[in-house]
Design a protein around this motif. Sequence first.
Motif, mmCIF file in Angstrom:
data_model
loop_
_atom_site.group_PDB
_atom_site.id
_atom_site.type_symbol
_atom_site.label_atom_id
_atom_site.label_comp_id
_atom_site.label_asym_id
_atom_site.label_seq_id
_atom_site.Cartn_x
_atom_site.Cartn_y
_atom_site.Cartn_z
ATOM 1 N N ASP A 136 -10.808 41.774 -5.379
ATOM 2 C CA ASP A 136 -11.469 43.225 -5.835
ATOM 3 C C ASP A 136 -12.505 42.674 -6.999
ATOM 4 O O ASP A 136 -13.545 43.326 -6.727
ATOM 5 N N THR A 178 -18.415 52.313 -9.535
ATOM 6 C CA THR A 178 -17.756 51.100 -9.740
ATOM 7 C C THR A 178 -17.164 50.873 -10.935
ATOM 8 O O THR A 178 -16.129 50.134 -11.064
ATOM 9 N N ARG A 208 -15.528 41.028 -5.281
ATOM 10 C CA ARG A 208 -16.441 41.873 -4.528
ATOM 11 C C ARG A 208 -17.283 42.993 -5.433
ATOM 12 O O ARG A 208 -18.432 43.122 -5.314
ATOM 13 N N LYS A 209 -16.654 43.252 -6.722
ATOM 14 C CA LYS A 209 -17.537 44.104 -7.396
ATOM 15 C C LYS A 209 -18.351 43.055 -8.219
ATOM 16 O O LYS A 209 -19.440 43.822 -8.654
ATOM 17 N N THR A 221 -21.780 51.302 -0.065
ATOM 18 C CA THR A 221 -20.473 52.165 -0.035
ATOM 19 C C THR A 221 -19.781 51.177 1.154
ATOM 20 O O THR A 221 -18.695 51.818 1.464
ATOM 21 N N THR A 222 -20.310 50.210 1.393
ATOM 22 C CA THR A 222 -19.619 49.505 2.436
ATOM 23 C C THR A 222 -18.740 48.279 1.942
ATOM 24 O O THR A 222 -18.907 48.082 0.673
ATOM 25 N N GLU A 223 -18.019 47.492 2.751
ATOM 26 C CA GLU A 223 -17.232 46.357 2.391
ATOM 27 C C GLU A 223 -18.124 45.268 2.175
ATOM 28 O O GLU A 223 -17.739 44.281 1.772
ATOM 29 N N THR A 224 -19.349 45.414 2.956
ATOM 30 C CA THR A 224 -20.198 44.174 3.091
ATOM 31 C C THR A 224 -21.757 44.437 2.679
ATOM 32 O O THR A 224 -22.409 44.623 3.439
ATOM 33 N N GLU A 271 -13.694 52.078 -10.786
ATOM 34 C CA GLU A 271 -12.965 50.978 -10.101
ATOM 35 C C GLU A 271 -12.523 50.095 -10.940
ATOM 36 O O GLU A 271 -11.573 49.421 -10.861
#
Length: 321
Positions: free
Chosen positions: A178, A147, A181-182, A78-81, A150
Amino acid sequence: MLMVYQLREGRLEVGSLDPEAVWADLTSPSSEESALAESWQKIDLPTPEEMSDIEPSARLYTDGGAEVMTATVAIGLTTETPSKAPVTFVLRDRQLVTIRHVSIKAFDSFISRASARAPEPLTDGESVMLSLIEGLIDRYADTMEHTAAEIDAISAGVFRRSAMGRTQSEALEILIGDIGRKGDLLGMVRESLSSFQRLLAYHAALDSTARRAPRESRQKVRMLQRDAAALGELCDSMSAKLSFLLDATLGLINVQQTQIIKIFSVASVALLPPTLIASIYGMNFEYMPELSQPWGYPAALGLMVLSAGLPYLYFKKRGWL
């Protein structure tokens, strides 16, 4: 840190390393804590370097009657990394040791639930291990559901070009980030699910050859294998959709760049005749009849405008603009 748990009426309780303990959870353990767990299980526990090995023979093996099984776990979903880390399950005589060097939210959530009220009765270390794996798979399912929503939003952003307005290029660049990252997140989840499939298959094979596992355990292993396989297929499908969206986004960017180049090309062609006229009347010949006429200057300007307008109208009629 070393935490030891015992079972009381199917619930986890903090205890000590004795024959009654069913689970020893090692989180970034010190050498003394690892030695205690090794003396309890009477085997050598894998080191962080050994846990990071990717060979199947180094991740799934038996040692002194104990099953040593290492899986890759995706964390920080659930984080950006988000990242991934190895987790080792050591199962011997229905007693479990888990070794991890990162904090895993699914483990903490399971401990909280199983200490207060077990979602289902826990009987031994094997049931604890299967419940931990089930919690991780459930967490992956929730992540993939989020996801998927998104990805649908990214798809809408790619193909609903009118919604982007004047910042279409910037929006497409953001969408590429985006999508990347996904894609990374799905790749980590897919790798983790594959490692759990191998772990469960190895555990089930040992159960069928070395001992007869309880019927409930065999059913749960099969259920977890089906869930991991189904989520893996869904993960592949979502990754394929992301690849399509990436290709579509890059295609739209190429179309925009081509449109910009076309505009410059048309502008340069349309301005060639006026430039030629201006060059002619900019020559310094002594005898140029139009220079002495009062209508010479406006005639030259009109001719320049006309010579620029005719190519523009032609390009517009042909649909090139």
